[in-house]
Design a protein around this motif. Structure first.
Motif, PDB file in Angstrom:
ATOM      1  N   ARG A 185      75.835  72.021  54.542  1.00  0.00           N
ATOM      2  CA  ARG A 185      75.630  73.153  53.941  1.00  0.00           C
ATOM      3  C   ARG A 185      75.069  73.213  52.678  1.00  0.00           C
ATOM      4  NH1 ARG A 185      79.956  75.468  57.832  1.00  0.00           N
ATOM      5  NH2 ARG A 185      81.461  74.247  56.684  1.00  0.00           N
ATOM      6  N   ALA A 186      75.624  72.055  51.786  1.00  0.00           N
ATOM      7  CA  ALA A 186      75.218  71.953  50.414  1.00  0.00           C
ATOM      8  C   ALA A 186      73.825  71.616  50.222  1.00  0.00           C
ATOM      9  CB  ALA A 186      75.997  71.196  49.816  1.00  0.00           C
ATOM     10  N   MET A 187      73.315  71.056  51.148  1.00  0.00           N
ATOM     11  CA  MET A 187      71.820  70.486  51.024  1.00  0.00           C
ATOM     12  C   MET A 187      70.787  71.629  50.533  1.00  0.00           C
ATOM     13  SD  MET A 187      71.904  67.136  53.369  1.00  0.00           S
ATOM     14  CE  MET A 187      70.034  66.834  53.191  1.00  0.00           C
ATOM     15  N   ALA A 188      70.221  71.385  49.733  1.00  0.00           N
ATOM     16  CA  ALA A 188      68.843  72.350  49.247  1.00  0.00           C
ATOM     17  C   ALA A 188      67.748  72.483  50.455  1.00  0.00           C
ATOM     18  CB  ALA A 188      68.434  72.336  48.021  1.00  0.00           C
ATOM     19  N   TYR A 189      67.320  71.235  50.518  1.00  0.00           N
ATOM     20  CA  TYR A 189      66.391  70.734  51.551  1.00  0.00           C
ATOM     21  C   TYR A 189      66.805  70.086  52.486  1.00  0.00           C
ATOM     22  CZ  TYR A 189      63.553  72.149  47.482  1.00  0.00           C
ATOM     23  OH  TYR A 189      63.287  73.077  46.594  1.00  0.00           O
ATOM     24  N   CYS A 190      66.280  70.283  53.870  1.00  0.00           N
ATOM     25  CA  CYS A 190      66.753  69.153  54.674  1.00  0.00           C
ATOM     26  C   CYS A 190      65.610  68.838  55.778  1.00  0.00           C
ATOM     27  CB  CYS A 190      67.889  69.160  55.528  1.00  0.00           C
ATOM     28  SG  CYS A 190      67.708  70.873  56.594  1.00  0.00           S
ATOM     29  N   SER A 191      65.707  67.740  56.574  1.00  0.00           N
ATOM     30  CA  SER A 191      64.493  67.279  57.432  1.00  0.00           C
ATOM     31  C   SER A 191      65.093  67.197  58.762  1.00  0.00           C
ATOM     32  CB  SER A 191      64.045  65.901  56.901  1.00  0.00           C
ATOM     33  OG  SER A 191      65.096  65.068  57.087  1.00  0.00           O
ATOM     34  N   LEU A 192      64.307  66.871  59.734  1.00  0.00           N
ATOM     35  CA  LEU A 192      64.777  66.551  61.153  1.00  0.00           C
ATOM     36  C   LEU A 192      65.903  65.373  61.156  1.00  0.00           C
ATOM     37  CD1 LEU A 192      64.489  67.089  64.040  1.00  0.00           C
ATOM     38  CD2 LEU A 192      62.448  65.617  63.891  1.00  0.00           C
ATOM     39  N   VAL A 193      65.671  64.395  60.120  1.00  0.00           N
ATOM     40  CA  VAL A 193      66.494  63.369  60.124  1.00  0.00           C
ATOM     41  C   VAL A 193      68.127  63.931  59.741  1.00  0.00           C
ATOM     42  CG1 VAL A 193      67.490  61.310  59.008  1.00  0.00           C
ATOM     43  CG2 VAL A 193      65.121  61.659  59.652  1.00  0.00           C
ATOM     44  N   THR A 194      68.177  65.149  58.796  1.00  0.00           N
ATOM     45  CA  THR A 194      69.112  65.767  58.412  1.00  0.00           C
ATOM     46  C   THR A 194      70.217  66.297  59.744  1.00  0.00           C
ATOM     47  OG1 THR A 194      68.220  66.370  56.539  1.00  0.00           O
ATOM     48  CG2 THR A 194      70.372  67.184  56.803  1.00  0.00           C
ATOM     49  N   TRP A 195      69.299  66.975  60.626  1.00  0.00           N
ATOM     50  CA  TRP A 195      69.776  67.752  61.690  1.00  0.00           C
ATOM     51  C   TRP A 195      70.301  66.664  62.633  1.00  0.00           C
ATOM     52  CZ3 TRP A 195      70.631  72.757  62.494  1.00  0.00           C
ATOM     53  CH2 TRP A 195      70.155  73.824  61.474  1.00  0.00           C
ATOM     54  N   ASN A 196      69.586  65.683  62.875  1.00  0.00           N
ATOM     55  CA  ASN A 196      69.927  64.615  63.834  1.00  0.00           C
ATOM     56  C   ASN A 196      71.005  64.064  63.276  1.00  0.00           C
ATOM     57  OD1 ASN A 196      67.871  65.064  65.639  1.00  0.00           O
ATOM     58  ND2 ASN A 196      66.651  63.507  64.711  1.00  0.00           N
ATOM     59  N   ALA A 197      71.293  63.813  62.096  1.00  0.00           N
ATOM     60  CA  ALA A 197      72.731  62.994  61.671  1.00  0.00           C
ATOM     61  C   ALA A 197      73.626  64.022  61.788  1.00  0.00           C
ATOM     62  CB  ALA A 197      72.332  62.634  60.140  1.00  0.00           C
ATOM     63  N   MET A 198      73.575  65.364  61.548  1.00  0.00           N
ATOM     64  CA  MET A 198      74.800  66.282  61.984  1.00  0.00           C
ATOM     65  C   MET A 198      74.989  66.364  62.999  1.00  0.00           C
ATOM     66  SD  MET A 198      76.765  68.002  59.785  1.00  0.00           S
ATOM     67  CE  MET A 198      78.344  68.145  60.684  1.00  0.00           C
ATOM     68  N   LEU A 199      74.044  66.504  64.020  1.00  0.00           N
ATOM     69  CA  LEU A 199      74.319  66.488  65.694  1.00  0.00           C
ATOM     70  C   LEU A 199      75.088  65.160  66.036  1.00  0.00           C
ATOM     71  CD1 LEU A 199      73.469  67.484  68.356  1.00  0.00           C
ATOM     72  CD2 LEU A 199      71.411  66.371  68.262  1.00  0.00           C
TER      73      LEU A 199
END
Length: 404
Positions: A208-222
């Motif tokens: 939630r705190a990240m200003a920008y994210c990428s597909l990797v971010t989403w995958n990591a959260m998943l």
RNA sequence: CUAGUGAUCCUGGAGUCG
């Protein structure tokens, strides 16, 4: 000419191979740079190999790009063959080889390449650093990190990952707080570090705190959710992610598999826009683990290719099913085995009380890791062979592991 | 940090115990 090539590279980095090919064919004239760019933009190793064959001429970049295809496909023997065949090599060629061993976590081979190369630069230092990290040699990684002539953001991120991947989340946090620069990769590394350590709340907080994210971010959260079988949260993340790739789909698939929702898993599997060996294996392993050995076998036999993991997945399920005879037969049939395969066989013998067989197999294992030792020792202990187990405990230390 | 092709950092699949 330059703008054509620039566009071609754009497609290459977006993995839009079909678009790249179309552009390549439309180009009024193609120089070697265009051919080389197209080689990197190919969609698969097989296509790259075929394309490499029809090159009008080849330079060092051509050869290195082809070598890199083998490296990314983990075919280090073919990469070595390229390396030997090519007329000349530069630092980048050496570096590509080093990267290959680094990814495989083969620190010894990486070190051998590192020591043989004509020079070093920041990239080769980073690769060696990452090889140590991948092999779990965090101390060596730290030593190298301090010894390198300079560190860039990749060095810092690699060192950070060395900590998170070995479960040293507190050290990672300290390092993160003291880094000169946070890139997207640093944030992603922390996110997945917390996720893998089971600190899902912290992972969520970072997300939630990240200003920008990428597909990797989403995958990591998943995978923060899929790791612990939280199917509901996982599918929420899946739904809300703005883009999806093969990893996204496979992560959700493995959540269903883990939770035993095999019918959902199958539906999802059929819906996937593309599949690779890992997604096939996830489903096949789930079938096998839940006792559907027939389905697992038929899935496996329709797979486009197999590797150690897919073979071992089905084998280990069989070996746990209580059918020791069938397990023995399959073990001998498997074309490639690694320490995981061997350990599964050892466990099967031990669980059926065949300690002598288990011990013989254990002694014959080409590679032993901590899990193989633990399997053997617990096998002995559970079969009331405390003295042998104690002797073995001594062996763990001799083998250089710290026993737990 | 700013004009063309190749190398390095973060995310998905298998074994033991938990």
């Amino acid at each position: 000419m330059i703008s054509w090539n620039t566009m071609l590279c754009g497609y290459a980095s977006n993995q839009r191979s079909a678009a790249a090919k179309e552009l390549f064919q439309k180009m009024p004239l193609r120089n070697l740079s265009a051919w080389n760019a197209m080689l990197s933009a190919e969609s698969s190793l097989a296509n790259a190999v075929a394309f490499f064959e029809v090159f009008p001429e080849r330079d060092m970049i051509t050869w290195t790009a082809m070598l890199t295809w083998y490296v990314h496909s983990r075919h280090m023997l073919d990469a070595e063959r390229m390396f030997d065949q090519m007329p000349a090599r530069d630092l980048i060629t050496w570096s590509a080889m080093l990267a290959g061993y680094s990814r495989l976590g083969n620190a010894d081979s990486a070190r051998r390449v590192f020591d043989s190369m004509p020079q070093h630069n920041i990239v080769t230092f980073n690769e060696m650093l990452s090889a140590y990290a991948q092999a779990g040699h965090v101390e060596s990684a730290e030593a190298l990190f301090r010894r390198m002539p300079l560190q860039d953001h990749v060095s810092w991120n690699s060192m950070l990952a060395a900590h998170t991947q070995s479960g040293r989340i507190a050290e990672a946090k300290t390092m993160f707080d003291n880094m000169p620069l946070h890139t997207l990769v640093s944030w992603n590394t922390m996110l997945s570090g917390y996720a893998q350590a089971g600190h899902t709340e912290q992972a969520r907080w970072i997300f939630r705190a990240m200003a920008y994210c990428s597909l990797v971010t989403w995958n990591a959260m998943l995978s923060a959710y899929t790791l612990f079988g939280c199917v509901k949260e996982a599918s929420e993340i899946f739904q809300s992610s703005p883009a999806k790739d093969l990893l996204t789909w496979t992560a959700l698939l493995s959540a269903y598999c883990q939770a035993g929702h095999l019918e959902y898993a199958k539906v999802l599997f059929d819906k996937m826009p593309e599949r690779d060996l890992q997604s096939w294996t996830a489903l096949a392993a789930a079938y096998a683990r839940h006792g559907y050995l027939e389905d697992a076998h038929s899935l496996v036999s329709s797979m486009p290719a197999q590797d150690v993991v897919s073979h071992t997945a089905v084998f280990s399920a069989l070996s746990q099913s209580g059918n020791l005879e069938a397990a023995k037969v399959l073990f001998d049939q498997i074309p490639i085995r690694n320490e995981v395969t061997w350990t599964a066989m050892v466990a099967a013998y031990a669980q059926n009380g065949h300690l002598a067989q288990a011990g013989r197999l254990f002694a014959a294992m080409p590679e032993k890791d901590l899990v193989s030792w633990r399997t053997m020792l617990l096998g002995l202990a559970e079969n009331e062979r405390p003295r042998k187990a104690l002797e073995g405990f001594h062996g763990v230390k001799l083998a250089g592991f710290s026993p737990r």
